[in-house]
Design an enzyme around this catalytic site. Structure first.
Site, PDB file in Angstrom:
ATOM      1  N   SER A 261       0.839  -1.204   0.000  1.00  0.00           N
ATOM      2  CA  SER A 261       0.000   0.000   0.000  1.00  0.00           C
ATOM      3  C   SER A 261       0.865   1.242   0.000  1.00  0.00           C
ATOM      4  O   SER A 261       1.990   1.244   0.493  1.00  0.00           O
ATOM      5  CB  SER A 261      -0.880   0.020   1.257  1.00  0.00           C
ATOM      6  OG  SER A 261      -0.082   0.293   2.410  1.00  0.00           O
ATOM      7  N   ASP A 262       0.329   2.335  -0.586  1.00  0.00           N
ATOM      8  CA  ASP A 262       0.926   3.630  -0.288  1.00  0.00           C
ATOM      9  C   ASP A 262       0.746   3.849   1.211  1.00  0.00           C
ATOM     10  O   ASP A 262      -0.142   3.260   1.843  1.00  0.00           O
ATOM     11  CB  ASP A 262       0.255   4.734  -1.097  1.00  0.00           C
ATOM     12  CG  ASP A 262       1.155   5.956  -1.282  1.00  0.00           C
ATOM     13  OD1 ASP A 262       2.127   6.095  -0.511  1.00  0.00           O
ATOM     14  OD2 ASP A 262       0.887   6.767  -2.171  1.00  0.00           O
ATOM     15  N   TRP A 263       1.578   4.709   1.772  1.00  0.00           N
ATOM     16  CA  TRP A 263       1.644   4.819   3.230  1.00  0.00           C
ATOM     17  C   TRP A 263       0.330   5.353   3.817  1.00  0.00           C
ATOM     18  O   TRP A 263      -0.115   6.438   3.467  1.00  0.00           O
ATOM     19  CB  TRP A 263       2.828   5.700   3.610  1.00  0.00           C
ATOM     20  CG  TRP A 263       4.083   4.938   3.907  1.00  0.00           C
ATOM     21  CD1 TRP A 263       4.921   5.133   4.972  1.00  0.00           C
ATOM     22  CD2 TRP A 263       4.668   3.856   3.164  1.00  0.00           C
ATOM     23  NE1 TRP A 263       5.987   4.238   4.929  1.00  0.00           N
ATOM     24  CE2 TRP A 263       5.845   3.447   3.838  1.00  0.00           C
ATOM     25  CE3 TRP A 263       4.308   3.175   2.005  1.00  0.00           C
ATOM     26  CZ2 TRP A 263       6.663   2.408   3.397  1.00  0.00           C
ATOM     27  CZ3 TRP A 263       5.112   2.129   1.547  1.00  0.00           C
ATOM     28  CH2 TRP A 263       6.265   1.765   2.240  1.00  0.00           C
TER      29      TRP A 263
END
Length: 838
Positions: A261-263
């Site tokens: 995932s993106d953060w």
């Protein structure tokens, strides 16, 4: 659409088409190598030895940048780091410097996948030096609109060029034994409401544009990772998008790497697992870990789904060499790369000379007036998570002064585009002092640049979040100039600001939006104006009370001491620059954007240069007809004076060696090698400018028409067309021949010096419908030749260039008929053509 214009429906497995990866399930029909089979066996054995809790824990970040080690199976901690122009490592500090390469737009402007591959090799070298196993790069989202805030961090408006450069980059990094995460999957093309926006995109536009570079890179470079974006696509958030991740990325294309995932993008435990998300970052609080184990025990998630994700993570660990018993993919590392030399080479190869009336290269012995704030204090990279901290930065003033004879370069500020405070830098000597609630010092740390960014347990020695109460940035500031200096704060929370023994602010800075990264990306707030004398040090102090919000994924302490030099009257500065220019043979004006114009976290509202820079250029050009303008921006800006100056050179964000590279090009030691990877024009004429959602939705209503295809469809003429770029020689296109889909173009260097040409091949259907672009880039090749020499390039047209996505059959359709194959110097400067029928 089906059945018209000779459409021939077909599946995705076509010769010459980027469709299938080389995964363990043999999705592309290619058997695993013995080494791959051996790694898979180790992965399966390790998976079988883990219980549910260990598996769930492995899929969740243990902190900001890493996954937990599992000693019971011989697994070390997997470490990730931001890119794409350098490897910052796990600490946001200049204590451990990083090579800073030119911006991704600059790399794409080289039109050279082999050079991108060399850049990747260097970054792998940097990653291994810093103990990093996976680089969070490259960004291959498209330049859908010039207003996109992270435009500088992506390659191009064209999916084919993006895919070719991305393949080179990924290949280079992974040949160095380091993984990549190609991002942001998918349609993450703007920053406004990026966490919640629902991007509504037709299937055809997704396939032909936004998915296309990902597909190319999966097929051509076999990346070990993909990062899914914050945004939703057609109603489903990307971290839960089973169709695009499970059916397209893994199913059709055969991708066998990790999906991270993106953060903070992962929102739902069951939704993420069912959608195909392998790793939820950062930690320790994520939707995976304990929450995932509970979901399995409660019957909400099948353990087999967890096993699929763990298998992908273990495969990555085996590839990078941190899973005991598995031989890494790379056992012999590439040779050492000179980072400074490569950064300089990429920069000069990326500079795009868009106009030249003979002012460049600079004649020998000319006196040069160098003008502009960015000539002295260079902007070498964009803002946001792409920031790295190089050991040195060569400004244009540094580079040109070193390259030209002593006394031939004069300098004037001209007009300062920095209308707000910047990070405390020049003249500051600071350190961080950590104290507990009783005021006792419990640790100290360095603080170069006045910026603190401590994530997770990345704290000074002896300091813990449980004991830390305040952080004080303290030290001295020695001004370069006399006058009223402004000091301020970037960050959220309780602060006390003291300068010269006087406290100017003791209060709380509160958030203005619901952006969870507002403290990092918001503009600094001014709080003090202090009269100072040049050369006389003054004590400064900024104290922050470390109150951490509830329910955050991990503790982050981030704030900045900001500063601005005295603001002089703009008219007075421009007048000084005019006099400096009038006394020189050539005036070189460096204009630039600022961090508040181009950065992660927000989009642009216009394409204007900030401040009075346009006025400066016009005034200097009126005083000196030999005025050269260097444009220091990562993405397009308006150039209303472009026809009033002798030359315009686009330098992008040129990386740490940009000043020396600029001197190389201005003096003629090297020619500018770049070609535009995206169209430059005015905001008024730009076809796609909608980046602000309405009621949470952003309609990609332009369909497949972005970039040059949209400019052509609308019949608008840009300032400078896609592919445009001049060198220091001239080229004659002699002929073009096509045998099947193999195209051969013959060119001659008709100028007086050696040079490099980028031969661009465009494919134009002779009976294109109104809903199909008039032409698309279908291939390119670089060629070098001396004066009078001829050379041939051969370009193989990919099958995909003849296809469109048929939404009726939900498949690629090969469009039969006649096509004109056009070759030339840009989309608007096509020199030779031939016709083929398929």
């Amino acid at each position: 659409m089906a059945g018209r214009n000779g459409l021939q429906r077909g599946g995705t497995a076509m010769a010459g088409t980027p469709t299938q990866g080389l995964g363990p399930a043999h999705a592309g029909g290619t058997p695993l190598s013995p080494a791959d089979q051996a790694r898979e066996a180790v992965v399966e054995a390790a998976l079988g030895a883990l219980d549910l809790d260990a598996k769930a824990r492995l899929l969740a970040g243990q902190n900001m940048w890493s996954l937990p080690a599992l000693p019971e199976i011989g697994l070390k901690s997997l470490v990730m780091s931001d890119g794409p122009i350098g490897v910052r490592g796990v600490r946001w500090t200049s204590d451990d410097p990083s090579i800073a390469l030119p911006s991704p737009t600059a790399l794409a402007a080289t039109w050279d996948p082999a050079l991108a591959r060399r850049a990747g090799t260097l970054l792998a070298q940097e990653a291994r030096r810093k103990g990093v196993h996976v680089l969070l790069a490259p960004t291959i989202n498209l330049h859908r609109s010039p207003l996109g805030g992270r435009h500088f961090e992506a390659y191009s408006e064209d999916p084919y060029l993006t895919g070719r450069i991305g393949c080179g980059y990924v290949s280079g990094v992974q040949e160095g034994g380091v993984g990549t995460t190609v991002k942001h999957f998918v349609a993450n093309d703007a920053e406004t409401e990026r966490f919640t926006v629902n991007n509504v995109v037709s299937e055809r536009a997704l396939r032909e544009l936004y998915l296309a570079p990902f597909e190319t890179i999966v097929a051509g470079a076999h990346p070990w990772g993909i990062m899914t974006a914050y945004n939703s696509v057609n109603g489903t958030t990307m971290t839960e998008h089973h169709h695009l991740v499970g059916e397209v990325l893994r199913g059709e294309w055969g991708f066998d790497g990790i999906n991270v995932s993106d953060w903070t993008a992962a929102r739902s435990t069951t939704g993420a697992v069912e959608g195909g998300l392998d790793i939820a970052m950062p930690g320790p609080r994520t939707v995976y870990g304990d929450a995932l184990a509970r979901a399995v025990r409660d019957g909400q998630v099948e353990e087999a789904k967890v096993d699929e994700a763990v298998r992908n993570v273990l495969r990555l660990a085996a590839r990078v060499g941190i899973l005991e018993g598995a031989e890494p993919v790379v056992t012999e590392l590439p040779g050492t790369v000179d980072g400074e030399a490569l950064a300089r080479e990429i920069a000069r190869r990326s500079f795009v000379l868009v106009r030249n009336d003979g002012a460049l290269p600079l004649p020998t012995g000319h006196k040069v007036a160098l003008i502009g704030a960015a000539a002295r204090d260079a902007r070498v990279l964009g803002g946001g998570s792409a920031i790295v901290f190089p050991a040195r930065i060569v400004s244009p003033l540094d580079g040109l002064t070193a390259a030209l004879p002593e006394g031939t370069v004069t300098y004037a500020l001209g007009a300062d585009p920095n209308e707000e405070l910047a990070v405390a830098d020049k003249g500051f000597e600071l350190r961080a002092v950590c104290r507990d609630a009783d005021g006792n010092v419990i640790g100290t740390g360095s603080a170069p640049g006045g910026h603190i960014q401590w994530m997770g347990d990345d704290l000074p020695e002896g300091v813990t979040h449980a004991t830390l109460h305040t952080v004080e940035l303290t030290g001295t500031f020695t001004p370069r100039v006399s006058g009223p200096h402004t000091f301020g704060i970037k960050g959220l929370g309780a602060f006390a600001l003291t300068v010269g023994g006087t406290t100017y602010f003791d209060d709380v800075q509160r958030p203005e939006t619901d952006d969870r990264f507002e403290g990092l990306f918001r503009a600094p707030t001014p709080h003090a104006q202090v009269e100072l004398l040049a050369g006389e040090p003054v004590d400064v102090s900024l104290t922050y009370v470390t109150t951490l919000p509830e329910n955050i994924p991990m503790p982050v302490i981030g704030f900045t001491l900001a500063h601005q030099e005295p603001r002089r009257d703009p008219d007075e500065l421009i007048a000084e620059a005019v006099e400096t220019a009038r006394a020189a043979d050539t005036a070189v004006v460096v204009v630039a954007t600022t961090e508040r114009v181009e950065s992660e976290g927000f989009d642009r509202s216009d394409l204007r240069l900030p401040g009075r820079q346009d006025d400066l250029v016009r005034a200097v050009a009126a005083a000196n007809p030999n005025t050269v303008v260097v444009v220091n921006s990562g993405s397009p800006v308006e150039l209303p004076w472009r026809d009033e100056v002798a030359a315009v050179l686009l330098s992008w964000f040129p990386g740490q060696e940009g000043g020396d590279a600029l001197a190389d090009v201005l003096t003629g030691a090297h020619e500018p090698g770049g070609r535009l990877p995206t169209t430059w024009g005015t905001f008024e004429d730009a076809p796609v400018t909608q980046v602000t959602p309405a009621d949470g939705r952003l309609e990609y209503g332009e369909g497949v028409f972005i970039g040059y295809s949209a400019w052509e469809k609308e019949g608008r003429t840009p300032s400078y067309a896609f592919g445009h770029g001049l060198g220091y020689t001239t080229w004659t296109y002699e002929s073009i021949e096509a045998e099947g889909t193999t195209v051969t173009v013959r060119v001659t260097n008709s100028g007086a010096r050696a040079g490099r040409e980028v031969v661009q091949v465009y494919l134009a259907p002779t009976d294109a419908d109104a809903d199909r672009p008039a032409r698309r880039l279908a291939g390119f090749a670089g060629v070098e030749a001396g004066p009078g020499e001829s050379a041939e390039v051969t370009v193989e047209l990919p099958r995909r260039a003849f296809e469109i996505w048929d939404e009726t059959s939900n498949a690629w359709a090969f469009v039969k008929g006649a096509y004109e194959v056009q070759a030339g110097r840009s989309i608007a400067d096509r020199r030779v053509a031939t016709t083929i029928t398929v």
